[in-house]
Scaffold this active site. Structure first.
Site, PDB file in Angstrom:
ATOM      1  N   PRO A   9     -65.069 -10.056  49.456  1.00  0.00           N
ATOM      2  CA  PRO A   9     -64.861 -11.072  50.488  1.00  0.00           C
ATOM      3  C   PRO A   9     -64.091 -10.585  51.717  1.00  0.00           C
ATOM      4  CG  PRO A   9     -63.492 -11.509  48.563  1.00  0.00           C
ATOM      5  CD  PRO A   9     -64.455 -10.435  48.173  1.00  0.00           C
ATOM      6  N   ASN A  10     -64.563 -11.071  52.834  1.00  0.00           N
ATOM      7  CA  ASN A  10     -63.963 -10.850  54.152  1.00  0.00           C
ATOM      8  C   ASN A  10     -64.183  -9.451  54.726  1.00  0.00           C
ATOM      9  OD1 ASN A  10     -62.754 -13.545  54.340  1.00  0.00           O
ATOM     10  ND2 ASN A  10     -61.427 -12.839  52.682  1.00  0.00           N
ATOM     11  N   ARG A  17     -61.208  -8.332  61.880  1.00  0.00           N
ATOM     12  CA  ARG A  17     -60.236  -8.867  60.939  1.00  0.00           C
ATOM     13  C   ARG A  17     -58.987  -7.984  60.904  1.00  0.00           C
ATOM     14  NH1 ARG A  17     -60.578  -8.059  54.414  1.00  0.00           N
ATOM     15  NH2 ARG A  17     -58.767  -9.316  53.910  1.00  0.00           N
ATOM     16  N   TYR A  22     -56.925  -3.006  59.109  1.00  0.00           N
ATOM     17  CA  TYR A  22     -58.257  -2.546  58.686  1.00  0.00           C
ATOM     18  C   TYR A  22     -59.028  -1.773  59.761  1.00  0.00           C
ATOM     19  CZ  TYR A  22     -57.324  -5.781  54.845  1.00  0.00           C
ATOM     20  OH  TYR A  22     -56.756  -6.423  53.763  1.00  0.00           O
ATOM     21  N   ASN A  71     -65.209  -1.982  46.506  1.00  0.00           N
ATOM     22  CA  ASN A  71     -64.034  -2.583  47.142  1.00  0.00           C
ATOM     23  C   ASN A  71     -64.191  -4.083  46.951  1.00  0.00           C
ATOM     24  OD1 ASN A  71     -61.969  -3.563  48.659  1.00  0.00           O
ATOM     25  ND2 ASN A  71     -62.372  -2.285  50.466  1.00  0.00           N
ATOM     26  N   ALA A  74     -60.083  -9.124  47.883  1.00  0.00           N
ATOM     27  CA  ALA A  74     -59.109 -10.007  47.232  1.00  0.00           C
ATOM     28  C   ALA A  74     -59.425 -10.237  45.753  1.00  0.00           C
ATOM     29  CB  ALA A  74     -59.049 -11.343  47.969  1.00  0.00           C
ATOM     30  N   GLU A  95     -62.816   2.723  42.477  1.00  0.00           N
ATOM     31  CA  GLU A  95     -62.217   1.582  43.191  1.00  0.00           C
ATOM     32  C   GLU A  95     -61.735   2.057  44.560  1.00  0.00           C
ATOM     33  OE1 GLU A  95     -58.980  -0.230  41.043  1.00  0.00           O
ATOM     34  OE2 GLU A  95     -58.360  -1.442  42.766  1.00  0.00           O
ATOM     35  N   HIS A  97     -59.982   1.048  48.378  1.00  0.00           N
ATOM     36  CA  HIS A  97     -59.280   0.127  49.288  1.00  0.00           C
ATOM     37  C   HIS A  97     -59.026   0.836  50.612  1.00  0.00           C
ATOM     38  CE1 HIS A  97     -58.836  -2.909  46.282  1.00  0.00           C
ATOM     39  NE2 HIS A  97     -58.408  -1.981  45.438  1.00  0.00           N
ATOM     40  N   ARG A 104     -48.158  -3.053  50.310  1.00  0.00           N
ATOM     41  CA  ARG A 104     -48.278  -4.427  50.815  1.00  0.00           C
ATOM     42  C   ARG A 104     -47.652  -5.414  49.809  1.00  0.00           C
ATOM     43  NH1 ARG A 104     -54.256  -5.229  52.827  1.00  0.00           N
ATOM     44  NH2 ARG A 104     -53.274  -7.018  53.837  1.00  0.00           N
TER      45      ARG A 104
HETATM   46  C1  DQA Z   1     -58.543  -4.495  50.521  1.00  0.00           C
HETATM   47  C2  DQA Z   1     -57.134  -4.839  50.049  1.00  0.00           C
HETATM   48  C3  DQA Z   1     -57.108  -6.218  49.423  1.00  0.00           C
HETATM   49  O1  DQA Z   1     -55.795  -6.527  48.979  1.00  0.00           O
HETATM   50  C4  DQA Z   1     -57.528  -7.259  50.446  1.00  0.00           C
HETATM   51  O2  DQA Z   1     -57.570  -8.544  49.846  1.00  0.00           O
HETATM   52  C5  DQA Z   1     -58.794  -6.934  51.116  1.00  0.00           C
HETATM   53  C6  DQA Z   1     -59.100  -5.545  51.468  1.00  0.00           C
HETATM   54  C7  DQA Z   1     -58.593  -3.138  51.259  1.00  0.00           C
HETATM   55  O3  DQA Z   1     -59.668  -2.582  51.346  1.00  0.00           O
HETATM   56  O4  DQA Z   1     -57.571  -2.672  51.755  1.00  0.00           O
HETATM   57  O5  DQA Z   1     -59.560  -7.828  51.491  1.00  0.00           O
HETATM   58  O6  DQA Z   1     -59.391  -4.389  49.379  1.00  0.00           O
END
Ligand code: DQA
Length: 139
Positions: A9-10, A17, A22, A71, A74, A95, A97, A104
């Protein structure tokens, strides 16, 4: 070598964003460069804001691909369902990120994916995906 990138998501909003965290590049822009850097890799890309769609895709690719770069955004920190899907498949998962989740908020330190992943790449910006591809190519 068939590698699928699955984004949660997002991450469809990358580029606009929270650019301080990011960056300014859309994923689509980055993905074009990534594909041309690795012509020997057959890439697939899927993004969804919906947990069940991510689980469906993990199940769909989890027996035929050589690697998954996941990835889950959230959902990393909340999703027992995604964790269970990873337990059910054969394809190895890295995984990913973009940000350093460990520098964070505390809730970002918990991951339902890490115990099931081959490894984790965290905090290198979008380059985290490239490092994941390199790792699959070397294994
Ligand atoms: C994320 C880190 C997550 O905590 C966050 O909710 C994201 C992006 C990252 O790629 O840094 O949406 O996965």
């Amino acid at each position: 070598m068939k590698i699928v990138i699955i984004n949660g998501p997002n991450l469809n909003l990358l580029g606009t964003r929270e650019p301080g965290i990011y960056g300014n590049q859309t994923f689509e822009q980055y993905y074009e460069g990534l594909k041309s850097s690795f012509p020997q890799v057959e890439f697939d890309y899927f993004q969804s804001n919906i947990e069940g769609e991510l689980i469906d895709r993990i199940q769909k690719v989890g027996f035929s691909y050589d690697g998954i770069l996941l990835n889950a955004a959230a959902y990393t920190h909340t999703s027992v369902g995604i964790g269970d899907a990873l337990k059910a498949i054969d394809t190895p998962v890295i995984e990913i990120h973009i940000s350093n989740t460990f520098s964070r908020e505390d809730f970002r330190h918990k991951s339902y994916i890490t115990p099931l992943a081959k490894g984790i790449i965290v905090g290198f910006g979008l380059d985290s995906y490239r490092l994941g591809v390199e790792s699959f190519l070397k294994s």
